[in-house]
Write a protein that holds these residues in place. Structure first.
Motif, PDB file in Angstrom:
ATOM      1  N   THR A  59       0.849  -1.187   0.000  1.00 13.20           N
ATOM      2  CA  THR A  59       0.000   0.000   0.000  1.00 13.20           C
ATOM      3  C   THR A  59       0.885   1.238   0.000  1.00 13.20           C
ATOM      4  N   SER A  60       0.292   2.352  -0.429  1.00  9.62           N
ATOM      5  CA  SER A  60       1.005   3.620  -0.471  1.00  9.62           C
ATOM      6  C   SER A  60       0.272   4.640   0.389  1.00  9.62           C
ATOM      7  N   PRO A  81       3.212 -11.134   2.629  1.00 13.97           N
ATOM      8  CA  PRO A  81       3.653  -9.942   3.372  1.00 13.97           C
ATOM      9  C   PRO A  81       3.012  -8.682   2.801  1.00 13.97           C
ATOM     10  N   LEU A  82       2.688  -7.744   3.686  1.00 18.02           N
ATOM     11  CA  LEU A  82       2.121  -6.463   3.283  1.00 18.02           C
ATOM     12  C   LEU A  82       3.125  -5.364   3.607  1.00 18.02           C
ATOM     13  N   ILE A  83       3.620  -4.723   2.566  1.00 19.06           N
ATOM     14  CA  ILE A  83       4.559  -3.618   2.734  1.00 19.06           C
ATOM     15  C   ILE A  83       3.782  -2.310   2.657  1.00 19.06           C
ATOM     16  N   ARG A  84       3.719  -1.608   3.782  1.00 23.42           N
ATOM     17  CA  ARG A  84       3.007  -0.339   3.846  1.00 23.42           C
ATOM     18  C   ARG A  84       4.006   0.792   3.571  1.00 23.42           C
ATOM     19  N   ARG A  85       4.055   1.241   2.338  1.00 23.21           N
ATOM     20  CA  ARG A  85       5.010   2.277   1.958  1.00 23.21           C
ATOM     21  C   ARG A  85       4.576   3.620   2.551  1.00 23.21           C
ATOM     22  N   PRO A  86       5.467   4.279   3.268  1.00 18.85           N
ATOM     23  CA  PRO A  86       5.078   5.534   3.908  1.00 18.85           C
ATOM     24  C   PRO A  86       4.873   6.673   2.926  1.00 18.85           C
ATOM     25  N   GLU A  88       6.569   6.373  -0.825  1.00 16.82           N
ATOM     26  CA  GLU A  88       7.086   6.101  -2.172  1.00 16.82           C
ATOM     27  C   GLU A  88       5.943   5.721  -3.130  1.00 16.82           C
ATOM     28  N   ILE A  89       5.863   6.409  -4.253  1.00 18.23           N
ATOM     29  CA  ILE A  89       4.844   6.087  -5.247  1.00 18.23           C
ATOM     30  C   ILE A  89       5.253   4.850  -6.041  1.00 18.23           C
ATOM     31  N   ASN A  90       6.519   4.768  -6.399  1.00 17.58           N
ATOM     32  CA  ASN A  90       7.055   3.578  -7.064  1.00 17.58           C
ATOM     33  C   ASN A  90       7.419   2.567  -5.975  1.00 17.58           C
ATOM     34  N   ALA A  91       6.718   1.439  -5.963  1.00 16.66           N
ATOM     35  CA  ALA A  91       6.965   0.449  -4.910  1.00 16.66           C
ATOM     36  C   ALA A  91       8.406  -0.016  -4.888  1.00 16.66           C
ATOM     37  N   MET A  92       9.050  -0.027  -6.048  1.00 16.50           N
ATOM     38  CA  MET A  92      10.437  -0.479  -6.106  1.00 16.50           C
ATOM     39  C   MET A  92      11.405   0.515  -5.483  1.00 16.50           C
ATOM     40  N   ASP A  93      10.933   1.708  -5.158  1.00 15.54           N
ATOM     41  CA  ASP A  93      11.760   2.676  -4.429  1.00 15.54           C
ATOM     42  C   ASP A  93      11.756   2.389  -2.929  1.00 15.54           C
ATOM     43  N   ASN A  94      10.865   1.510  -2.505  1.00 11.26           N
ATOM     44  CA  ASN A  94      10.818   1.135  -1.097  1.00 11.26           C
ATOM     45  C   ASN A  94      11.773  -0.030  -0.864  1.00 11.26           C
ATOM     46  N   PRO A  95      12.772   0.123  -0.010  1.00 10.07           N
ATOM     47  CA  PRO A  95      13.793  -0.921   0.140  1.00 10.07           C
ATOM     48  C   PRO A  95      13.252  -2.257   0.627  1.00 10.07           C
ATOM     49  N   ALA A 123       6.487   0.557 -11.190  1.00  8.94           N
ATOM     50  CA  ALA A 123       7.071  -0.703 -10.702  1.00  8.94           C
ATOM     51  C   ALA A 123       7.423  -1.614 -11.868  1.00  8.94           C
ATOM     52  N   ALA A 124       6.534  -1.695 -12.850  1.00 14.33           N
ATOM     53  CA  ALA A 124       6.773  -2.564 -14.007  1.00 14.33           C
ATOM     54  C   ALA A 124       8.022  -2.139 -14.768  1.00 14.33           C
ATOM     55  N   LEU A 125       8.173  -0.844 -14.996  1.00 15.57           N
ATOM     56  CA  LEU A 125       9.334  -0.342 -15.734  1.00 15.57           C
ATOM     57  C   LEU A 125      10.618  -0.551 -14.938  1.00 15.57           C
ATOM     58  N   SER A 126      10.548  -0.361 -13.629  1.00 18.34           N
ATOM     59  CA  SER A 126      11.733  -0.575 -12.785  1.00 18.34           C
ATOM     60  C   SER A 126      12.154  -2.036 -12.807  1.00 18.34           C
ATOM     61  N   LEU A 127      11.186  -2.936 -12.732  1.00 19.90           N
ATOM     62  CA  LEU A 127      11.492  -4.367 -12.738  1.00 19.90           C
ATOM     63  C   LEU A 127      12.017  -4.817 -14.088  1.00 19.90           C
ATOM     64  N   ALA A 128      11.454  -4.274 -15.161  1.00 18.17           N
ATOM     65  CA  ALA A 128      11.949  -4.610 -16.502  1.00 18.17           C
ATOM     66  C   ALA A 128      13.394  -4.169 -16.659  1.00 18.17           C
ATOM     67  N   GLU A 129      13.715  -2.995 -16.121  1.00 17.41           N
ATOM     68  CA  GLU A 129      15.084  -2.482 -16.191  1.00 17.41           C
ATOM     69  C   GLU A 129      16.056  -3.398 -15.450  1.00 17.41           C
ATOM     70  N   LEU A 130      15.566  -4.071 -14.404  1.00 13.21           N
ATOM     71  CA  LEU A 130      16.407  -4.974 -13.625  1.00 13.21           C
ATOM     72  C   LEU A 130      16.517  -6.368 -14.244  1.00 13.21           C
ATOM     73  N   GLY A 131      15.834  -6.577 -15.355  1.00 16.14           N
ATOM     74  CA  GLY A 131      15.950  -7.850 -16.059  1.00 16.14           C
ATOM     75  C   GLY A 131      14.853  -8.852 -15.775  1.00 16.14           C
TER      76      GLY A 131
END
Length: 210
Positions: A59-60, A81-86, A88-95, A123-131
């Motif tokens: 969640t964001s 697991p539920l990651i509650r992002r404080p 970050e709009i891009n979930a992949m920016d959340n460590p 998130a999709a674009l970030s993950l694609a960039e990571l392979g």
């Protein structure tokens, strides 16, 4: 020139991500009707549960107007697991979120979320960039208008993201009806009224033939 490679979903190498299916955000979805969209989201949740595919929820800013995740998702997937992002709009920016994706060891990521051009696409674009091989469930992802959805789809496809609806995800993970005819049929019938009638006719036919 080599023919294109058919990169199809592999049940043993997949990971579901449900991003920002939150009450406040769900209320702004306009490219699908309310009931249709909810059904599509819960059908995708049912697939993750039925196929026992690892899943991460996120969640964001759920303490604000975006609201909490709709309860049906964690209720159906209590071990996810539920990651509650404080913020970050891009979930992949959340460590924490990015770490869980990496630690899953899966290379195919199936994403759905709200809204399509932001939380899903980023998130999709970030993950694609990571392979990663990235698959977006188009009808379990919603946004404010059809033209913004189409622009987001074009942006993602240009970077190699594959677009599927939940029915296509179901078939590609199942591969063969004989894997579990009754279980798979029940998932489909639970979310497609016409399919429910088909199953009922089939069952009635079997009973008559006995």
């Amino acid at each position: 020139m080599s023919p294109p490679v058919y990169k199809r979903l592999d049940i043993d190498n997949s990971l579901f991500l449900f991003i920002d299916h939150q009450g406040g955000l769900m209320s702004v979805v306009r490219d699908y009707g309310v009931d249709e969209f909810r059904n599509n989201v819960l059908a995708t949740v049912a697939l993750a549960k039925f196929f026992k595919v690892p899943t991460i929820l996120s969640t964001s800013f759920d303490s604000g107007p975006n609201g909490p995740i709709i309860p049906e998702i964690p209720e159906a997937l209590p071990d996810a697991p539920l990651i509650r992002r404080p913020g970050e709009i891009n979930a992949m920016d959340n460590p924490d979120f990015a770490r869980l994706v990496k630690e899953s060891g899966k290379k195919q990521v199936i994403i759905s979320g709200v809204v399509t051009e932001a939380c899903v696409a980023y998130a999709a674009l970030s993950l694609a960039e990571l392979g990663y091989e990235v698959f977006v469930v188009t009808d379990a992802s919603g946004t404010l208008a059809e033209h913004t959805r189409e622009a987001a789809h074009k942006r993602m496809v240009a970077q190699g993201v594959q677009l599927l609806d939940w029915f296509a995800v179901a078939g590609e993970l199942q591969r063969d009806w004989r894997r579990d005819v009754e279980g798979f049929g029940n998932v489909m019938a639970s979310h497609i009224a016409a399919y429910r009638y088909l199953i009922q006719v089939h069952e009635a036919g079997k009973a008559v033939g006995k």
